[in-house]
Design a protein around this motif. Structure first.
Motif, PDB file in Angstrom:
ATOM      1  N   SER A 289      12.294  36.798  17.655  1.00  0.00           N
ATOM      2  CA  SER A 289      13.431  37.602  17.940  1.00  0.00           C
ATOM      3  C   SER A 289      12.930  38.627  19.357  1.00  0.00           C
ATOM      4  CB  SER A 289      14.011  38.408  17.054  1.00  0.00           C
ATOM      5  OG  SER A 289      12.888  39.604  16.751  1.00  0.00           O
ATOM      6  N   GLN A 290      13.792  38.790  20.150  1.00  0.00           N
ATOM      7  CA  GLN A 290      13.544  39.756  21.326  1.00  0.00           C
ATOM      8  C   GLN A 290      13.131  41.077  21.009  1.00  0.00           C
ATOM      9  OE1 GLN A 290      17.200  39.716  23.263  1.00  0.00           O
ATOM     10  NE2 GLN A 290      16.825  37.683  24.141  1.00  0.00           N
ATOM     11  N   LYS A 291      12.136  41.459  21.536  1.00  0.00           N
ATOM     12  CA  LYS A 291      11.460  42.787  21.054  1.00  0.00           C
ATOM     13  C   LYS A 291      11.229  43.463  22.572  1.00  0.00           C
ATOM     14  CE  LYS A 291       8.439  44.742  17.969  1.00  0.00           C
ATOM     15  NZ  LYS A 291       7.129  44.459  17.092  1.00  0.00           N
ATOM     16  N   ILE A 292      11.563  44.867  22.390  1.00  0.00           N
ATOM     17  CA  ILE A 292      10.955  45.713  23.771  1.00  0.00           C
ATOM     18  C   ILE A 292      10.276  46.940  23.278  1.00  0.00           C
ATOM     19  CG2 ILE A 292      11.935  47.104  25.636  1.00  0.00           C
ATOM     20  CD1 ILE A 292      14.196  45.290  25.856  1.00  0.00           C
ATOM     21  N   GLU A 293       9.155  47.083  23.812  1.00  0.00           N
ATOM     22  CA  GLU A 293       8.189  48.149  23.232  1.00  0.00           C
ATOM     23  C   GLU A 293       8.005  49.191  24.317  1.00  0.00           C
ATOM     24  OE1 GLU A 293       6.162  46.459  19.396  1.00  0.00           O
ATOM     25  OE2 GLU A 293       4.961  46.458  21.267  1.00  0.00           O
ATOM     26  N   GLN A 294       8.200  50.474  24.306  1.00  0.00           N
ATOM     27  CA  GLN A 294       7.808  51.499  24.890  1.00  0.00           C
ATOM     28  C   GLN A 294       6.592  52.076  24.525  1.00  0.00           C
ATOM     29  OE1 GLN A 294      12.192  52.520  26.426  1.00  0.00           O
ATOM     30  NE2 GLN A 294      10.343  53.541  27.545  1.00  0.00           N
ATOM     31  N   ASN A 295       5.438  52.261  25.301  1.00  0.00           N
ATOM     32  CA  ASN A 295       4.178  52.373  24.829  1.00  0.00           C
ATOM     33  C   ASN A 295       3.883  53.748  23.789  1.00  0.00           C
ATOM     34  OD1 ASN A 295       4.932  54.213  27.132  1.00  0.00           O
ATOM     35  ND2 ASN A 295       2.705  54.717  27.574  1.00  0.00           N
ATOM     36  N   SER A 296       4.789  54.645  24.050  1.00  0.00           N
ATOM     37  CA  SER A 296       4.439  55.713  22.939  1.00  0.00           C
ATOM     38  C   SER A 296       5.914  56.432  22.831  1.00  0.00           C
ATOM     39  CB  SER A 296       3.131  56.773  23.239  1.00  0.00           C
ATOM     40  OG  SER A 296       3.501  57.322  24.554  1.00  0.00           O
ATOM     41  N   GLU A 297       5.858  56.950  21.715  1.00  0.00           N
ATOM     42  CA  GLU A 297       7.109  57.923  21.347  1.00  0.00           C
ATOM     43  C   GLU A 297       6.922  59.079  22.255  1.00  0.00           C
ATOM     44  OE1 GLU A 297       8.105  56.868  16.674  1.00  0.00           O
ATOM     45  OE2 GLU A 297       7.948  59.019  17.364  1.00  0.00           O
TER      46      GLU A 297
ATOM     47  N   LEU B 293       4.848  61.269  25.373  1.00  0.00           N
ATOM     48  CA  LEU B 293       3.517  61.497  26.445  1.00  0.00           C
ATOM     49  C   LEU B 293       3.733  62.837  26.980  1.00  0.00           C
ATOM     50  CD1 LEU B 293       1.458  59.663  27.831  1.00  0.00           C
ATOM     51  CD2 LEU B 293       3.120  59.325  29.470  1.00  0.00           C
ATOM     52  N   ASN B 294       2.371  63.692  26.991  1.00  0.00           N
ATOM     53  CA  ASN B 294       2.426  64.928  27.613  1.00  0.00           C
ATOM     54  C   ASN B 294       1.586  64.874  28.909  1.00  0.00           C
ATOM     55  OD1 ASN B 294       3.676  66.330  25.404  1.00  0.00           O
ATOM     56  ND2 ASN B 294       2.178  66.444  24.242  1.00  0.00           N
ATOM     57  N   ILE B 295       2.025  65.279  29.980  1.00  0.00           N
ATOM     58  CA  ILE B 295       1.182  65.059  31.387  1.00  0.00           C
ATOM     59  C   ILE B 295       1.368  66.559  31.792  1.00  0.00           C
ATOM     60  CG2 ILE B 295       1.384  64.371  33.506  1.00  0.00           C
ATOM     61  CD1 ILE B 295       0.554  62.094  31.307  1.00  0.00           C
ATOM     62  N   GLN B 296       0.091  66.885  32.428  1.00  0.00           N
ATOM     63  CA  GLN B 296      -0.047  68.198  33.201  1.00  0.00           C
ATOM     64  C   GLN B 296       0.853  68.247  34.425  1.00  0.00           C
ATOM     65  OE1 GLN B 296      -2.073  70.092  31.128  1.00  0.00           O
ATOM     66  NE2 GLN B 296      -1.153  71.897  32.608  1.00  0.00           N
ATOM     67  N   GLU B 297       1.369  69.245  34.723  1.00  0.00           N
ATOM     68  CA  GLU B 297       2.118  69.143  36.028  1.00  0.00           C
ATOM     69  C   GLU B 297       1.457  68.887  37.337  1.00  0.00           C
ATOM     70  OE1 GLU B 297       3.784  72.861  36.752  1.00  0.00           O
ATOM     71  OE2 GLU B 297       4.966  72.537  38.422  1.00  0.00           O
ATOM     72  N   GLY B 298       1.838  68.293  38.074  1.00  0.00           N
ATOM     73  CA  GLY B 298       1.021  67.880  39.342  1.00  0.00           C
ATOM     74  C   GLY B 298       0.598  66.177  39.083  1.00  0.00           C
ATOM     75  N   LYS B 299       0.299  65.949  37.756  1.00  0.00           N
ATOM     76  CA  LYS B 299      -0.377  64.544  37.641  1.00  0.00           C
ATOM     77  C   LYS B 299       0.675  63.512  37.773  1.00  0.00           C
ATOM     78  CE  LYS B 299      -4.413  66.427  36.948  1.00  0.00           C
ATOM     79  NZ  LYS B 299      -5.702  66.373  37.757  1.00  0.00           N
ATOM     80  N   THR B 300       0.201  62.275  37.657  1.00  0.00           N
ATOM     81  CA  THR B 300       1.142  60.933  37.727  1.00  0.00           C
ATOM     82  C   THR B 300       1.340  60.944  36.181  1.00  0.00           C
ATOM     83  OG1 THR B 300       0.455  60.098  39.841  1.00  0.00           O
ATOM     84  CG2 THR B 300       1.274  58.786  38.252  1.00  0.00           C
ATOM     85  N   ALA B 301       2.671  60.721  35.900  1.00  0.00           N
ATOM     86  CA  ALA B 301       2.930  60.284  34.634  1.00  0.00           C
ATOM     87  C   ALA B 301       3.111  58.543  34.715  1.00  0.00           C
ATOM     88  CB  ALA B 301       4.166  60.692  34.193  1.00  0.00           C
ATOM     89  N   THR B 302       2.615  57.823  33.753  1.00  0.00           N
ATOM     90  CA  THR B 302       2.851  56.376  33.659  1.00  0.00           C
ATOM     91  C   THR B 302       3.390  55.916  32.230  1.00  0.00           C
ATOM     92  OG1 THR B 302       0.968  56.036  35.291  1.00  0.00           O
ATOM     93  CG2 THR B 302       1.827  54.085  33.978  1.00  0.00           C
ATOM     94  N   LEU B 303       4.565  55.412  32.218  1.00  0.00           N
ATOM     95  CA  LEU B 303       5.198  55.078  31.014  1.00  0.00           C
ATOM     96  C   LEU B 303       5.217  53.271  30.969  1.00  0.00           C
ATOM     97  CD1 LEU B 303       6.278  58.022  31.725  1.00  0.00           C
ATOM     98  CD2 LEU B 303       8.267  57.073  30.489  1.00  0.00           C
ATOM     99  N   THR B 304       5.083  52.887  30.012  1.00  0.00           N
ATOM    100  CA  THR B 304       4.661  51.269  29.840  1.00  0.00           C
ATOM    101  C   THR B 304       6.200  50.728  29.120  1.00  0.00           C
ATOM    102  OG1 THR B 304       2.743  51.425  29.971  1.00  0.00           O
ATOM    103  CG2 THR B 304       3.382  49.437  29.076  1.00  0.00           C
TER     104      THR B 304
END
Lengths: 115, 113
Positions: free
Chosen positions: B1-9, B11-22
Motif C-alpha cells: 500500500s502507499q506510504k508517506i513518512e516524514q522523518n520525525s514527529e 525537530l528542534n533547531i537553533q535560530e539562524g541554522k538550516t532546518a531540513t525536513l524529510t
C-alpha cells in the motif's frame, strides 16, 4: 480576498448523535474538498466535488458520512451516527487552477469531539 | 500500500541554522509533491510545489528537492526564525488533473531562539 469559511469551529457530541459541518469556499473556486485530520496525522481526503458533482468519495465511510454541495457553492458534511473514532478536525478546502495544478486553500477546520 | 513518512514527529533547531525536513514515500509514483505549513488551530497553507521532472525549487528562504530514484523530498528552511515554528506536511498527487492529495503525518518544527 476572503478565505474558506467553516462553522462551527468546535463541536462536542455524544456517540450515536448526529452532527453537520458547513463550508463556504472561496468565490469562484469550482473544486471543494473535505478532509479528516486525526490528532498527530496528516489530513485524509474524504470527498472531492467539482462544482456540485462528486469526483472522488472512495474514502468516505458512506454508512455514516454524507456530503452535499448544492448549487456548486456551499457544502455540508454530516455524520450520523457518530462514533468515538470520528473525533478529529474536519477541514474544508477549495481550489483554483494555477499553472496546471490545483492549489488548495484550507479553512480553519471544525474540531469534533465525540464522547 | 502507499506510504508517506516524514522523518520525525518533532525537530528542534537553533535560530539562524538550516532546518531540513524529510519526506519519503513507497509504492507511489507522484506527478508532483507539495509542502504545506500548518499552525495550531489552523488549516494547512500551501508553500511550494515540485514536479517529478524537477530536481530543486526555491522560494525565498525555502528550498525543496525531489529525488524520484530515492523516492524522497527534502525541505530546507535557511536562516531559520522562531516564526518558522509550525508543523510541515508533505503531500503527493498522482498526476496533474487528479488533485487527490495524500498527506504525510507531518513534522513539528520548533526554532529555538
Amino acid at each position: 480576498e476572503a478565505g474558506v469559511a467553516q462553522s462551527p469551529r468546535y463541536k462536542i457530541i455524544e456517540k450515536r448523535q448526529s452532527v453537520a459541518f458547513w463550508c463556504n469556499p472561496i468565490s469562484g473556486h469550482a473544486t471543494l474538498y473535505w478532509y479528516q485530520q486525526i490528532l498527530g496525522q496528516g489530513p485524509k481526503l474524504l470527498i472531492q466535488f467539482q462544482n456540485n458533482g462528486v469526483v472522488d468519495d472512495s474514502q468516505l465511510p458512506k454508512d455514516r458520512f454524507s456530503a452535499e454541495r448544492l448549487k456548486g457553492v456551499d457544502s455540508t458534511l454530516k455524520i450520523q451516527p457518530a462514533k468515538l473514532e470520528d473525533s478529529a478536525v474536519y477541514l474544508c478546502a477549495s481550489s483554483l487552477v494555477v499553472g496546471g495544478f490545483y492549489e488548495q486553500y484550507f479553512g480553519p477546520g471544525t474540531r469534533l469531539t465525540v464522547t | 500500500s502507499q506510504k508517506i513518512e516524514q522523518n520525525s514527529e518533532a525537530l528542534n533547531i537553533q535560530e539562524g541554522k538550516t532546518a531540513t525536513l524529510t519526506c519519503n514515500y513507497t509504492n507511489y509514483s507522484p506527478a508532483y509533491l507539495q509542502w504545506y505549513r500548518q499552525d495550531p488551530g489552523r488549516g494547512p497553507v500551501f508553500l511550494l510545489l515540485i514536479r517529478e521532472n524537477e530536481k530543486e525549487k526555491r522560494k525565498e528562504r525555502l528550498k525543496v528537492t525531489f529525488d524520484t530514484t530515492l523516492k524522497q523530498s527534502l525541505f530546507h528552511i535557511t536562516a531559520s526564525q522562531p516564526a518558522d515554528s509550525a508543523t510541515y506536511l508533505c503531500a503527493l498527487a498522482p498526476n496533474f488533473g487528479n488533485e487527490k492529495l495524500t498527506f504525510g503525518t507531518g513534522t513539528r518544527l520548533t526554532i529555538i531562539p
